[in-house]
Design a protein around this motif. Sequence first.
Motif, PDB file in Angstrom:
ATOM      1  N   UNK A 136       0.819  -1.213   0.000  1.00  0.00           N
ATOM      2  CA  UNK A 136       0.000   0.000   0.000  1.00  0.00           C
ATOM      3  C   UNK A 136       0.852   1.262   0.000  1.00  0.00           C
ATOM      4  N   UNK A 137       1.940   1.227   0.764  1.00  0.00           N
ATOM      5  CA  UNK A 137       2.828   2.396   0.783  1.00  0.00           C
ATOM      6  C   UNK A 137       3.430   2.617  -0.599  1.00  0.00           C
ATOM      7  N   UNK A 138       3.771   1.517  -1.265  1.00  0.00           N
ATOM      8  CA  UNK A 138       4.353   1.626  -2.605  1.00  0.00           C
ATOM      9  C   UNK A 138       3.340   2.211  -3.585  1.00  0.00           C
ATOM     10  N   UNK A 139       2.112   1.742  -3.466  1.00  0.00           N
ATOM     11  CA  UNK A 139       1.078   2.281  -4.357  1.00  0.00           C
ATOM     12  C   UNK A 139       0.812   3.759  -4.066  1.00  0.00           C
ATOM     13  N   UNK A 140       0.765   4.115  -2.773  1.00  0.00           N
ATOM     14  CA  UNK A 140       0.642   5.538  -2.431  1.00  0.00           C
ATOM     15  C   UNK A 140       1.722   6.334  -3.146  1.00  0.00           C
TER      16      UNK A 140
END
Lengths: 200, 200
Positions: free
Chosen positions: A53-57
């Motif tokens: 999720x952090x990567x997608x953010x």
Amino acid sequence: MAKDTKERILMAALDMFSKKGYEGTNIRELAASLELVKSGIYKHYESKEAIWNALLDRMIAYYGEHFGSAEHLPPVPDSLEDFVSMTMRMVNITIHDEQIVKTRKVLTLEQYRDERARDLATKHFLTGLTEMFTRIFSGMMEKGLIRRDDPEMLAFAYATPISALIHLCDREPEKTADAIAQVEAFSRHFVKVYGEAEKD
Amino acid sequence: MAKDTKERILMAALDMFSKKGYEGTNIRELAASLELVKSGIYKHYESKEAIWNALLDRMIAYYGEHFGSAEHLPPVPDSLEDFVSMTMRMVNITIHDEQIVKTRKVLTLEQYRDERARDLATKHFLTGLTEMFTRIFSGMMEKGLIRRDDPEMLAFAYATPISALIHLCDREPEKTADAIAQVEAFSRHFVKVYGEAEKD
DNA sequence: TTGACAAGTGACCTTTCGTTCACTACAATT
DNA sequence: AATTGTAGTGAACGAAAGGTCACTTGTCAA
């Protein structure tokens, strides 16, 4: 040397996710690539999914900053030759920037599993490029460089073949040189078809 | 009711691989979807990888039979309108045939991991369509339907936008109707640009 | 100097994975 | 009727997965 571990994890995750996909990536290997032990990862992210999720953010934010905002639009070219070379510059950047290549691969691999990846994939592969070229073609029509037509249709007809060749480079990097030549040939074909005669 | 279990496993694998990818698919779930118990799978395939390879064999053979051979080429259209409607028929088939949709998804998900998937992906997404349209455009040029030009370049310029919209349908099925309309609009734009004037 | 805290370690936990195997059920062959 | 082979079962296995935790280490503020 502490704070940037979180950042390094994200970059290592981008790298592994782009090569093996989310499911194919395991935390031990990810940690090992950073000379960490797996439990060390959990000091920075609470789970594998949290890393995802952090990567997608990050990817979404990056896209917004670099491709989504109006101020990052390339200037309207002054000539058809200028337009071709602008195209080539853009393509070369997007094909050779490792971060961008990895981002496209991740989006390709996870687009059916994750809704946000799906949406960002459509932007990267279709709508983003089309919108950008829509503005460029509108400007070029006003300048009389290309004949008046539906700029959105022209942008779609221009962006998607280029996008297809970018995908080809991602899939088969050994064909990069051929693909780049094909982009240029296509671009010249395009301006020949749509360009307003500026015969000498 | 015995022999076709092997076939049903292959079809269930295509379905799961297309939704979750190879790594994301597990044998238990695959067996359960066939109302089998996991060990039953191993009476027909010696491993998960063997299923994958058999599926790829199948996909490659299917492609060769249905898209690779000369006799399955659509006939050269008799008019520009005919060309547009032929395009729409083809797109509708390729978008709505579940087997073909799943095949594209699997190739998309595994193209970076498996060399054969990679090669077949390039055929499906780029070279196959382009070759097909190259022949069609050559024929149409001979018939005087479109102006003489490099048929391969035209085919590339025609096939890749359509391919992009097919991908969009795979990724976001709820946009299918819009995408089909866009294919038709693009096709009509294309024949307007390249079509030989047959004014009334 | 001390205390607190963030970063990193290594052992361990549970779950799930792909795979194996002894066994049963049954249809076809001899 | 006896035999053989095939399809399917269910328990079990080792490996690998994601995750937890008590502990050490180094840094910096008080």
